[in-house]
Design a protein around this motif. Structure first.
Motif, PDB file in Angstrom:
ATOM      1  N   PHE A 133      -2.793   7.840   9.545  1.00  0.00           N
ATOM      2  CA  PHE A 133      -2.526   7.685   8.116  1.00  0.00           C
ATOM      3  C   PHE A 133      -1.462   8.674   7.653  1.00  0.00           C
ATOM      4  CE2 PHE A 133      -3.231   8.725   3.678  1.00  0.00           C
ATOM      5  CZ  PHE A 133      -3.276   7.465   3.100  1.00  0.00           C
ATOM      6  N   SER A 134      -1.550   9.915   8.080  1.00  0.00           N
ATOM      7  CA  SER A 134      -0.625  10.956   7.609  1.00  0.00           C
ATOM      8  C   SER A 134       0.821  10.623   7.931  1.00  0.00           C
ATOM      9  CB  SER A 134      -0.985  12.311   8.213  1.00  0.00           C
ATOM     10  OG  SER A 134      -2.261  12.705   7.787  1.00  0.00           O
ATOM     11  N   GLU A 135       1.070  10.157   9.152  1.00  0.00           N
ATOM     12  CA  GLU A 135       2.433   9.807   9.541  1.00  0.00           C
ATOM     13  C   GLU A 135       2.972   8.690   8.660  1.00  0.00           C
ATOM     14  OE1 GLU A 135      -0.125   9.760  11.889  1.00  0.00           O
ATOM     15  OE2 GLU A 135       0.260  11.815  12.506  1.00  0.00           O
ATOM     16  N   TRP A 136       2.158   7.680   8.427  1.00  0.00           N
ATOM     17  CA  TRP A 136       2.547   6.554   7.591  1.00  0.00           C
ATOM     18  C   TRP A 136       2.796   7.021   6.162  1.00  0.00           C
ATOM     19  CZ3 TRP A 136      -0.311   4.568   3.415  1.00  0.00           C
ATOM     20  CH2 TRP A 136       0.189   3.375   2.851  1.00  0.00           C
ATOM     21  N   PHE A 137       1.890   7.827   5.653  1.00  0.00           N
ATOM     22  CA  PHE A 137       1.950   8.260   4.254  1.00  0.00           C
ATOM     23  C   PHE A 137       3.218   9.076   3.973  1.00  0.00           C
ATOM     24  CE2 PHE A 137       0.346  10.715   0.531  1.00  0.00           C
ATOM     25  CZ  PHE A 137       0.050   9.630  -0.271  1.00  0.00           C
ATOM     26  N   GLN A 162       5.420   6.300  -5.176  1.00  0.00           N
ATOM     27  CA  GLN A 162       4.402   5.408  -4.620  1.00  0.00           C
ATOM     28  C   GLN A 162       3.249   6.197  -4.018  1.00  0.00           C
ATOM     29  OE1 GLN A 162       7.048   3.089  -2.080  1.00  0.00           O
ATOM     30  NE2 GLN A 162       6.568   1.279  -3.308  1.00  0.00           N
ATOM     31  N   ARG A 163       3.546   7.362  -3.423  1.00  0.00           N
ATOM     32  CA  ARG A 163       2.475   8.199  -2.853  1.00  0.00           C
ATOM     33  C   ARG A 163       1.484   8.597  -3.938  1.00  0.00           C
ATOM     34  NH1 ARG A 163       6.428  11.148   0.543  1.00  0.00           N
ATOM     35  NH2 ARG A 163       6.441  12.690  -1.101  1.00  0.00           N
ATOM     36  N   GLU A 168      -8.327   7.819  -4.040  1.00  0.00           N
ATOM     37  CA  GLU A 168      -9.352   8.711  -4.600  1.00  0.00           C
ATOM     38  C   GLU A 168     -10.374   7.931  -5.406  1.00  0.00           C
ATOM     39  OE1 GLU A 168      -7.518  11.962  -6.697  1.00  0.00           O
ATOM     40  OE2 GLU A 168      -6.511  12.684  -4.887  1.00  0.00           O
ATOM     41  N   THR A 169      -9.915   6.956  -6.169  1.00  0.00           N
ATOM     42  CA  THR A 169     -10.843   6.133  -6.950  1.00  0.00           C
ATOM     43  C   THR A 169     -11.774   5.355  -6.027  1.00  0.00           C
ATOM     44  OG1 THR A 169      -9.252   5.908  -8.756  1.00  0.00           O
ATOM     45  CG2 THR A 169     -11.011   4.264  -8.644  1.00  0.00           C
TER      46      THR A 169
END
Length: 138
Positions: free
Chosen positions: A111-115, A122-123, A131-132
Motif C-alpha cells: 500500500f505504501s509504495e502505491w500511495f 488525492q492522498r 480513516e472513515t
C-alpha cells in the motif's frame, strides 16, 4: 459476481450503451446485448441456474497502464476481541481486463509504495475515506 469465491470467473459488468444493456466479460468484451426487458430476464435466469450472484457497483479503478486495481485491508480481532487492522495491499490485474483477482493473475503490491505515487490532493481525500471506513466499519 458469484456469491461464493469464483477465482475471477463468472464476473460480469452490465453497461448501458445507446439505450441498450451490454454484458461485458472480465476482459471487457461484450458477450451479450440486451434490447428488451424479457431478454435481460432470460439472461439472468440462465445465469442463476449455475450459481447465486451478488450485485455490486462496478468501480472502474485503473492504473496509468490501464490495469484494474483494488485496495484491500486485512482485519483480525485482537486479544481483547476488538477488530484491528493487520495489513493493507493493492491488487493489480492485467492491462485491459476488469478484475484484480490474484487467481486470475493479478499481482499484489504494498500500500505504501502505491500511495506515494498518488498526487497530494488525492492522498488527502483517500486518507479521509480510509480513516472513515476503518473506524466505522469494524
Amino acid at each position: 459476481k458469484p456469491e461464493h469465491g469464483s477465482r475471477g470467473q463468472g464476473i460480469y459488468v452490465v453497461k448501458q450503451v445507446e439505450g441498450h444493456l451490454h454484458i461485458l466479460d472480465t476482459n471487457g468484451q461484450t458477450i451479450a446485448t440486451i434490447k428488451r426487458k424479457t431478454d435481460l430476464q432470460q439472461w439472468v435466469e440462465t445465469l442463476l441456474r449455475r450459481s447465486s450472484y451478488l450485485i455490486q457497483p462496478f468501480l472502474p479503478l485503473k492504473t496509468k497502464q490501464n490495469e484494474p486495481f483494488d485496495v484491500r485491508f486485512f482485519f483480525q480481532k485482537n486479544e481483547y476481541g476488538q477488530w484491528s487492522e493487520r495489513g493493507r495491499g493493492i491488487r493489480v490485474g492485467a492491462p485491459g481486463t476488469i478484475i484484480a483477482n490474484v487467481s486470475a493473475g493479478a499481482s499484489i503490491s504494498g500500500f505504501s509504495e502505491w500511495f506515494k505515487q498518488i498526487p497530494a490532493p488525492q492522498r488527502l481525500f483517500i486518507t479521509d475515506g480510509i480513516e472513515t471506513i476503518t473506524t466505522v466499519l469494524p
